[in-house]
Design a protein around this motif. Structure first.
Motif, PDB file in Angstrom:
ATOM      1  N   SER A 208       9.596   0.237   2.263  1.00  0.00           N
ATOM      2  CA  SER A 208       9.187  -0.344   0.998  1.00  0.00           C
ATOM      3  C   SER A 208       7.678  -0.241   0.859  1.00  0.00           C
ATOM      4  O   SER A 208       6.918  -0.798   1.658  1.00  0.00           O
ATOM      5  CB  SER A 208       9.646  -1.806   0.957  1.00  0.00           C
ATOM      6  N   GLN A 210       5.918  -1.477  -1.517  1.00  0.00           N
ATOM      7  CA  GLN A 210       5.377  -2.782  -1.912  1.00  0.00           C
ATOM      8  C   GLN A 210       5.108  -3.620  -0.669  1.00  0.00           C
ATOM      9  O   GLN A 210       4.097  -4.314  -0.578  1.00  0.00           O
ATOM     10  CB  GLN A 210       6.377  -3.531  -2.816  1.00  0.00           C
ATOM     11  N   GLN A 211       6.043  -3.512   0.291  1.00  0.00           N
ATOM     12  CA  GLN A 211       5.853  -4.290   1.517  1.00  0.00           C
ATOM     13  C   GLN A 211       4.616  -3.816   2.267  1.00  0.00           C
ATOM     14  O   GLN A 211       3.803  -4.623   2.714  1.00  0.00           O
ATOM     15  CB  GLN A 211       7.085  -4.161   2.416  1.00  0.00           C
ATOM     16  N   ALA A 213       2.030  -2.456   1.012  1.00  0.00           N
ATOM     17  CA  ALA A 213       0.863  -2.897   0.260  1.00  0.00           C
ATOM     18  C   ALA A 213       0.602  -4.382   0.483  1.00  0.00           C
ATOM     19  O   ALA A 213      -0.547  -4.807   0.579  1.00  0.00           O
ATOM     20  CB  ALA A 213       1.081  -2.619  -1.222  1.00  0.00           C
ATOM     21  N   ARG A 214       1.688  -5.147   0.602  1.00  0.00           N
ATOM     22  CA  ARG A 214       1.522  -6.592   0.745  1.00  0.00           C
ATOM     23  C   ARG A 214       1.035  -6.995   2.125  1.00  0.00           C
ATOM     24  O   ARG A 214       0.147  -7.825   2.247  1.00  0.00           O
ATOM     25  CB  ARG A 214       2.854  -7.297   0.461  1.00  0.00           C
TER      26      ARG A 214
END
Lengths: 254, 422
Positions: A208, A210-211, A213-214
């Motif tokens: 992921s 997004q993961q 990036a987070r």
């Protein structure tokens, strides 16, 4: 990078039989940061992760060339004891895999085989510390003797994290730790990862973006056995240098 | 849904055909199970029907003269107990006058009757000093006649008892001098030429001793072989060859293992013939492949994630195996071992080859004494000419089946107890 990196990989090649899985990987991983390895399926990111604690030794046909140094020690040198290496480089797997034993015994197993504690009280303290660090203590403190496999998926994965950090490794490897979990459990683990980097260096493989990036400060993008690009996560996601990276993060390949 | 052409569920004709095939297959399966169950019930039922009478035996009451003239209270053992019994028989049936008739008369009681009398006197000497009614064992012919297994309507020359003997037995029965009792000798005696004395104990002990040798040898060797082959051995041509050979050994007829035991354990090593030690060793040759195959299968069934978890913690391969993998595989290993042992318990052929087919009266007291085993005892009795051994054979089979059932129950309990869910 201000500090010297804790892990440096130089020209790492990995072969499965005749097939080359990784080609000349050069990567530096800084201490007490979260580094995420991203890339499409089969790109070699998990293979690279498993080189760092030599889990690839378990695969008969796997051959690793090149050099990986952790804290200036070549972990593929002849005199390196794999057992000692793995006590310094813990691992959390894709699917939660607690032992079919009690919650307490799951966490205590590592310290026990490595002889980290000298008394029962010390062991109880260490188990409590690990479970608190893994954010599981409040949920299980009254049922430490119940079996670890009876927990929910997210709790099991946090139990596996507690088990990994109980031996106080310097590095924790995570192989898609949230891929089998629902979004709420994922959010809890992501928060936890951010918390854990104060004490540990974390390398996480994730599908992921997004993961990545987070949770991560640095990101390395793998593609077809090559390390395409690595750098601060923000840079990789906002201004990638390579066209392949750009295509992947915008969803055009992968 | 009446019209199939307009329906959105196309291909209805094909569907009914599939459903019919399904029903047909299920019916065949049910029929096969019913048939095998019927065979099983018939077999077990007939064995029980024939064997249950062996649990009873008959005794005859005799009026014995136990005065000091016949038995000296100070020296009981010097008395001639057989003569006392014979005298009582002659007195009860004075019509036996000729030698041959007397011999037939004496044949009504067991050859063991004298010993029984002596034992009763030694247990309770107060019965001495007068005439006493004492119960002694009947002979096997009287026993099975009383159980109705000899038909009095067949011609005299075709039956074991002639008209005169049957007359005596009827007379005893009318006077209440024959009674049926529980046959304890069947469980406390060894083998005997006399059916009424033959018991199963020596065979039972022989089987138990052989099986314990078999278990002690094959369980550790089998499990360690399986663990090494599955968890540690490099996977190459040699391990493939070993695996194929183990699988083939499991299918080798057991008599071949008997021959192997004969030539190696007896001829080469000179171990004692007919002994439970050698019997157990031969049986363990037979059981080993079964245990290894079952243990490897149950090791393979342990999820690899458990292995990875342990190794990822820094456990050494031996620790990962013995702390995590082997305990999870243990129930399967036990089951394999018990299945192998059950097969060993019921196997006769290899034991014939190493001389455990001998006529053994004494109960073996060590692993080196000659012994026989349950299935061999069944084989011997099935071969014996006396009519009375028929029910003994069935009774011995019941005992054997009982032990097999017990072992299987043990396997289920062990599996349930140690099974961990993951």
């Amino acid at each position: 990078m201000t500090k010297t990196p804790i892990i440096t990989a130089r020209d790492v090649d990995v072969f499965y039989g005749q097939k080359q899985a990784l080609d000349k990987i050069n990567l530096e991983i800084p201490e007490n940061k979260v580094t995420s390895l991203i890339g499409p399926s089969g790109c070699g990111k998990t293979t690279f992760l498993r080189c760092i604690n030599r889990m690839n030794d378990l695969v008969d046909i796997c051959r690793v060339e090149g050099e990986i140094k952790i804290a200036d020690q070549d972990i593929y040198a002849a005199n390196v004891d794999v057992v000692a290496l793995r006590s310094q480089v813990g691992m959390v797997f894709q699917k939660p895999n607690p032992f079919p034993k009690s919650i307490f015994d799951n966490v205590a197993y590592g310290p026990r085989i490595h002889g980290l504690t000298s008394s029962k009280a010390e062991m109880e303290e260490l188990v409590e510390w690990s479970l608190i660090k893994a954010g599981l203590w409040e949920e299980v403190k009254d049922r430490l003797q119940e079996t670890g496999t009876g927990l929910s998926g997210g709790q099991q994965q946090r139990l596996c994290i507690a088990r990994a950090i109980a031996v106080k490794p310097r590095v924790v490897l995570m192989d898609e730790p949230c891929s089998a979990l629902d979004p709420i459990a994922t959010a809890i683990i992501e928060e936890l990862i951010d918390e854990l980097r104060k004490n540990f260096t974390i390398i996480i493989v994730t599908h992921s973006m997004q993961q990545a990036a987070r949770v991560s400060q640095r990101t390395a993008f793998f593609h077809m056995g090559n390390l395409v690009e690595s750098g601060p996560t923000k840079t990789i996601f906002t201004s990638p240098k390579d066209e392949r990276t750009q295509n992947y993060i915008t969803g055009r390949i992968g | 849904m009446t019209s199939t052409n307009t329906s959105f569920l196309k291909g209805q004709a094909h569907l009914t055909k599939r459903h019919r095939a399904e029903t047909r297959f299920q019916m065949m399966g049910r029929f096969a199970i019913a048939l095998s169950l019927a065979f099983l019930i018939f077999m077990v039922g007939s064995i029980f029907w024939q064997g249950k009478s062996a649990l009873q035996t008959h005794q005859i009451a005799l009026k014995l003269d136990l005065s000091a003239k016949n038995v000296d209270p100070a020296d009981i053992r010097s008395a001639r107990f057989d003569a006392i019994i014979k005298a009582a028989l002659r007195e009860t049936f004075p019509d036996a006058t000729k030698r041959a008739e007397k011999r037939k008369l004496y044949g009504l009681v067991s050859t063991d009757a004298g010993f029984e009398l002596r034992n009763q006197i030694e247990e309770d000497p107060s019965i001495l000093g007068g005439t006493q009614i004492i119960w002694v064992s009947a002979s096997d012919d009287v026993d099975i006649f009383s159980k109705g297994q000899i038909d009095r309507h067949v011609p005299e020359s075709d039956r074991r008892l002639d008209d005169q003997q049957i007359g005596w037995i009827d007379n005893l029965a009318e006077n209440g001098a024959i009674k049926s009792v529980f046959n304890t000798k069947f469980f406390t005696n060894g083998d005997s030429r006399e059916p009424e004395l033959a018991g199963i104990l020596s065979a039972l002990v022989g089987s138990a001793l052989s099986l314990s040798v078999c278990f002690l040898l094959s369980f550790p060797i089998g499990i360690l072989s399986a663990v090494y082959l599955e968890e540690f051995a490099p996977k190459n041509r040699w391990s493939d060859i070993i695996e194929i050979n183990i699988n083939n050994l499991a299918a080798v007829p057991s008599i071949v293992f008997g021959l192997l035991g004969l030539s190696i354990f007896l001829s080469t090593f000179g171990l004692p013939r007919s002994s439970p030690l050698v019997g157990g060793m031969v049986l363990s040759l037979m059981t080993l492949p079964t245990i290894i195959i079952a243990s490897r299968a149950s090791l393979r069934a342990v999820p690899p994630s458990i292995r990875e978890a342990a190794l990822g913690m820094g456990a050494s391969p031996v620790q990962a195996t013995f702390h995590h993998v082997a305990p999870l595989a243990l129930p399967g290993m036990f089951t394999g071992a018990i299945v192998g042992m059950a097969r060993a318990l019921g196997d006769t052929a290899p034991l014939l080859m190493i001389g455990m087919v001998a006529f053994i009266v004494d109960v073996p007291k060590s692993f080196l004494e000659p012994a026989t085993a349950l299935p061999v005892q069944i084989f011997l009795w099935a071969d014996a000419p006396e009519r009375a051994f028929l029910e003994k054979t069935s009774a011995a089979i019941i005992v054997l089946l009982l032990f097999l059932v017990l072992m299987n129950i043990a396997a289920i309990i062990l599996r349930k107890k140690y099974e961990l869910r993951f």
